[in-house]
Design a protein around this motif. Structure first.
Motif, PDB file in Angstrom:
ATOM      1  N   ASP A   1       6.876  -5.322   8.308  1.00  0.00           N
ATOM      2  CA  ASP A   1       5.943  -4.226   8.023  1.00  0.00           C
ATOM      3  C   ASP A   1       5.269  -3.647   9.279  1.00  0.00           C
ATOM      4  O   ASP A   1       4.122  -3.975   9.589  1.00  0.00           O
TER       5      ASP A   1
ATOM      6  N   LYS B   1      13.606  -0.528   1.098  1.00  0.00           N
ATOM      7  CA  LYS B   1      12.176  -0.166   1.047  1.00  0.00           C
ATOM      8  C   LYS B   1      12.065   1.332   0.798  1.00  0.00           C
ATOM      9  O   LYS B   1      12.574   2.147   1.569  1.00  0.00           O
TER      10      LYS B   1
ATOM     11  N   ASN C   1       7.367 -14.406   1.134  1.00  0.00           N
ATOM     12  CA  ASN C   1       6.309 -14.299   2.147  1.00  0.00           C
ATOM     13  C   ASN C   1       5.370 -15.507   2.027  1.00  0.00           C
ATOM     14  O   ASN C   1       5.437 -16.263   1.062  1.00  0.00           O
TER      15      ASN C   1
ATOM     16  N   SER D   1       1.078 -12.134   4.196  1.00  0.00           N
ATOM     17  CA  SER D   1       2.136 -11.516   3.383  1.00  0.00           C
ATOM     18  C   SER D   1       3.145 -10.762   4.248  1.00  0.00           C
ATOM     19  O   SER D   1       4.153 -10.265   3.744  1.00  0.00           O
TER      20      SER D   1
ATOM     21  N   LEU E   1      15.382 -11.117   2.994  1.00  0.00           N
ATOM     22  CA  LEU E   1      14.712 -12.302   3.563  1.00  0.00           C
ATOM     23  C   LEU E   1      14.140 -13.175   2.451  1.00  0.00           C
ATOM     24  O   LEU E   1      14.229 -12.824   1.268  1.00  0.00           O
TER      25      LEU E   1
ATOM     26  N   GLU F   1      18.290  -6.399   5.756  1.00  0.00           N
ATOM     27  CA  GLU F   1      18.765  -7.690   5.223  1.00  0.00           C
ATOM     28  C   GLU F   1      17.736  -8.247   4.234  1.00  0.00           C
ATOM     29  O   GLU F   1      16.557  -7.885   4.282  1.00  0.00           O
TER      30      GLU F   1
ATOM     31  N   GLY G   1       0.798  -1.213   0.000  1.00  0.00           N
ATOM     32  CA  GLY G   1       0.000   0.000   0.000  1.00  0.00           C
ATOM     33  C   GLY G   1       0.834   1.269   0.000  1.00  0.00           C
ATOM     34  O   GLY G   1       0.440   2.267  -0.584  1.00  0.00           O
TER      35      GLY G   1
HETATM   36  N1  LIG Z   1      13.656  -7.644   3.551  1.00  0.00           N
HETATM   37  C1  LIG Z   1      12.911  -8.226   2.623  1.00  0.00           C
HETATM   38  N2  LIG Z   1      13.390  -9.265   1.920  1.00  0.00           N
HETATM   39  C2  LIG Z   1      12.634  -9.878   0.964  1.00  0.00           C
HETATM   40  N3  LIG Z   1      11.395  -9.500   0.630  1.00  0.00           N
HETATM   41  C3  LIG Z   1      10.863  -8.449   1.283  1.00  0.00           C
HETATM   42  C4  LIG Z   1      11.584  -7.762   2.314  1.00  0.00           C
HETATM   43  N4  LIG Z   1      10.795  -6.774   2.791  1.00  0.00           N
HETATM   44  C5  LIG Z   1       9.640  -6.856   2.107  1.00  0.00           C
HETATM   45  N5  LIG Z   1       9.660  -7.850   1.195  1.00  0.00           N
HETATM   46  C6  LIG Z   1       8.590  -8.211   0.256  1.00  0.00           C
HETATM   47  O1  LIG Z   1       7.897  -7.042  -0.111  1.00  0.00           O
HETATM   48  C7  LIG Z   1       6.487  -7.158   0.198  1.00  0.00           C
HETATM   49  C8  LIG Z   1       5.956  -5.803   0.630  1.00  0.00           C
HETATM   50  O2  LIG Z   1       6.677  -5.366   1.755  1.00  0.00           O
HETATM   51  P1  LIG Z   1       5.995  -4.509   2.915  1.00  0.00           P
HETATM   52  O3  LIG Z   1       4.883  -5.287   3.503  1.00  0.00           O
HETATM   53  O4  LIG Z   1       7.057  -4.044   3.846  1.00  0.00           O
HETATM   54  O5  LIG Z   1       5.425  -3.297   2.036  1.00  0.00           O
HETATM   55  P2  LIG Z   1       4.173  -2.393   2.346  1.00  0.00           P
HETATM   56  O6  LIG Z   1       4.109  -1.336   1.298  1.00  0.00           O
HETATM   57  O7  LIG Z   1       4.250  -1.939   3.745  1.00  0.00           O
HETATM   58  O8  LIG Z   1       2.995  -3.432   2.156  1.00  0.00           O
HETATM   59  P3  LIG Z   1       1.516  -3.467   2.804  1.00  0.00           P
HETATM   60  O9  LIG Z   1       0.584  -2.880   1.807  1.00  0.00           O
HETATM   61  O10 LIG Z   1       1.280  -4.930   3.023  1.00  0.00           O
HETATM   62  O11 LIG Z   1       1.549  -2.690   4.077  1.00  0.00           O
HETATM   63  C9  LIG Z   1       6.430  -8.237   1.276  1.00  0.00           C
HETATM   64  O12 LIG Z   1       5.203  -8.930   1.256  1.00  0.00           O
HETATM   65  C10 LIG Z   1       7.591  -9.143   0.928  1.00  0.00           C
HETATM   66  O13 LIG Z   1       7.186 -10.125   0.008  1.00  0.00           O
END
Ligand SMILES: Nc1ncnc2c1ncn2[C@@H]1O[C@H](COP(=O)(O)OP(=O)(O)OP(=O)(O)O)[C@@H](O)[C@H]1O
Length: 510
Positions: A143, A39, A86, A128, A83, A81, A20
């Motif tokens: 998150d 991010k 999900n 997720s 990861l 790092e 989002g």
């Molecule tokens: N450190 C990481 N390593 C690998 N994949 C990651 C990592 N961080 C996030 N992801 C991938 O990116 C996706 C989105 O990350 P995140 O949930 O932090 O974003 P968001 O914009 O906050 O999403 P949401 O709408 O769910 O709040 C995760 O579901 C995961 O698959």
């Protein structure tokens, strides 16, 4: 000359995921020669909050390690790092085994306990957000963009109504739907829905994606309140329903008993070397054990179908033939499209053996997702026997109609007062009273003495702002409820077991 996009000093390699409010990129740090996740988000306020929380938890096992925070023209970013994947399913993913889901549940209860110990609630628990660690041996909770403090200076924040609904609709707690301020119990209820999703492959809530958000929240709330145990848990072990009911019984500011919740899941796995239970870990002896648990009894029809479709696809054409399981699922889906209760039909299949008729179906045409695909075909490819139960359909439709009509008042109140809640807790304690692990916290059935709010107050409406009005509303409802129960008991087609529960609940309310 090749151009590569950069965020700060990090070269972007590919998109790992997006949500989002941000995108997460796999990036490369030339200087340190290591891969990192970056991010990026325009929402600086939430991003910095998330970074600070993660930094705080970085020292602990089971949380993502973050390195630095930075600014660019495209927005702010933080580096962490890398990861694994999900746990949210893609189409055709293999459904996780019961043991694996219990092991995931234990891991996440640990994570949430840590988070809550630090006065923080996550507020967006869903599959997720559960990532496999780099070595795949643990589950990382990510998150924290939506997180907040539930306690300030040692004092729990006050209960509040008319709050903005936050989180993800399918996994949101009932109290979140009702607009009540979130607390620890809401994270735990969302965790239960997430585990159910992981073990079954889907959740029963159905809503149109293109309608107004407010309507969606309302529709799903109605479904969450009215869903039957059969629809939600299928044949899953009772521990799952006890777990959900426990989280729904928690008071707004009650300290959850994490030990009790863990003890429910520990029945299926051993805490030592918990990663042995993860389906993605290959162990010689684990392989044997997993074979049995691969198809979880409680898996929903659509899940079974997906699985069957996959198996079927992999067979060569000449080996295609109808099997009993296949026809069962197919027929049930047909019924499901008519909006009927699947579990009821299972019963009728067993009992109504005289009404057999034979039709021919063409399985090879079957893209099982649409109604069109269930048209009867003249092809000789396969012959499938089905039961003709028009009369049953009629009965079910009548029942459904009744249910819908009454949802507005009577049925809603009956289901939402969680009639079986206390009984099930009690029977659970009795059946496990020799085990010291099963120490249930006392679940009060009325207003909590030191709390701002009563237990999962589904009989109260958000309009009631304070304790007195909740009391008043409760007594009005109790009278109204008693009258309705009396009328309800005269109806023939309500099962006796349901009537018994209702009678017991009268005691519970008085
Ligand atoms: N450190 C990481 N390593 C690998 N994949 C990651 C990592 N961080 C996030 N992801 C991938 O990116 C996706 C989105 O990350 P995140 O949930 O932090 O974003 P968001 O914009 O906050 O999403 P949401 O709408 O769910 O709040 C995760 O579901 C995961 O698959």
């Amino acid at each position: 000359m090749s151009y590569q996009r950069k965020i700060g000093k990090y070269k972007i390699e590919k998109l790992l995921g997006h949500g989002g409010y941000g995108q997460v990129y796999l990036s490369y740090n030339d200087k340190k020669q290591e891969k990192v996740a970056v991010k990026l988000s325009q929402d600086k306020k939430d991003l910095i909050k998330e970074y600070r929380i993660l930094k705080h938890f970085s020292k602990l096992n089971g949380f993502m390690k973050v390195h630095e925070y930075g600014h660019t023209q495209g927005g702010d970013y933080f580096v962490s790092e890398v990861l694994g994947e999900n746990l949210s399913y893609n189409y055709n993913d293999k459904i996780l085994s019961l043991e694996c889901v219990c092991a995931i549940g234990l891991e996440l209860l640990d994570r949430l306990e840590k988070v809550h110990e630090n006065d923080i609630i996550h507020r967006d628990i869903k599959p997720s957000q559960f990532l496999r660690s780099a070595n795949k041996k643990s589950i990382i909770l990510i998150d924290f963009g939506m997180s907040c403090f539930f306690r300030v200076n040692g004092l729990h924040k006050k209960f509040k109504t008319r709050c903005k609904r936050r989180g993800t609709i399918s996994y949101a707690s009932i109290n979140n739907h009702l607009g009540f301020r979130q607390s620890r119990r809401d994270d735990l209820e969302s965790l239960c829905y997430s585990l159910l999703y992981l073990v079954k492959g889907e959740l029963p809530w159905k809503f149109e994606t293109d309608i107004e958000s407010f309507m969606k929240w309302k529709i799903v709330l109605n479904q969450k309140i009215n869903v039957t145990n059969k629809e939600l848990f299928g044949d899953l072990p009772i521990e799952f329903s006890v777990l959900l009911k426990y989280t729904r019984t928690l008071i707004y500011d009650q300290n959850p008993n994490y030990g009790y919740m863990k003890s429910l899941l520990e029945k299926f796995v051993d805490r030592e070397n918990i990663w042995h239970y993860f389906d993605w870990i290959e162990l010689p002896d684990k392989h044997k054990k997993r074979k049995n648990s691969q198809i979880v009894e409680g898996a929903t029809v659509m899940t079974k179908l997906k699985r069957e479709k996959k198996i079927f696809k992999s067979r060569s054409n000449k080996h295609k033939k109808s099997t009993k399981i296949m026809f069962k699922s197919r027929y049930i889906v047909k019924e499901k499209l008519l909006g009927l209760d699947v579990s009821e039909i299972y019963d009728y299949e067993k009992s109504d053996l005289n009404n057999l008729s034979t039709i021919k179906c063409d399985y090879t045409k079957g893209n099982l997702d649409t109604k069109r695909n269930f048209e009867v075909s003249d092809s000789e490819d396969c012959h499938i026997q089905i039961y003709n139960h028009k009369s049953i359909i009629k009965h079910d439709l009548k029942h459904m109609k009744y249910k819908k009509k009454k949802t507005t008042k009577l049925y809603k109140i009956l289901s939402s007062s969680d009639i079986g809640k206390i009984e099930e807790h009690e029977s659970y304690i009795i059946s496990n009273k020799n085990s010291s692990k099963y120490l249930l916290p006392i679940v009060p059935n009325n207003l909590h003495e030191n709390s701002n709010e009563c237990i999962t107050p589904r009989l109260e409406l958000p309009e009631f702002k304070n304790r007195e009005s909740i009391f008043k509303a409760r007594s009005i409802f109790a009278v109204e409820f008693k009258n309705m129960v009396e009328n309800f008991l005269h109806l023939d087609f309500i099962r006796n077991s349901k009537k018994r529960k209702i009678l017991n609940s009268k005691k519970y309310l008085s």
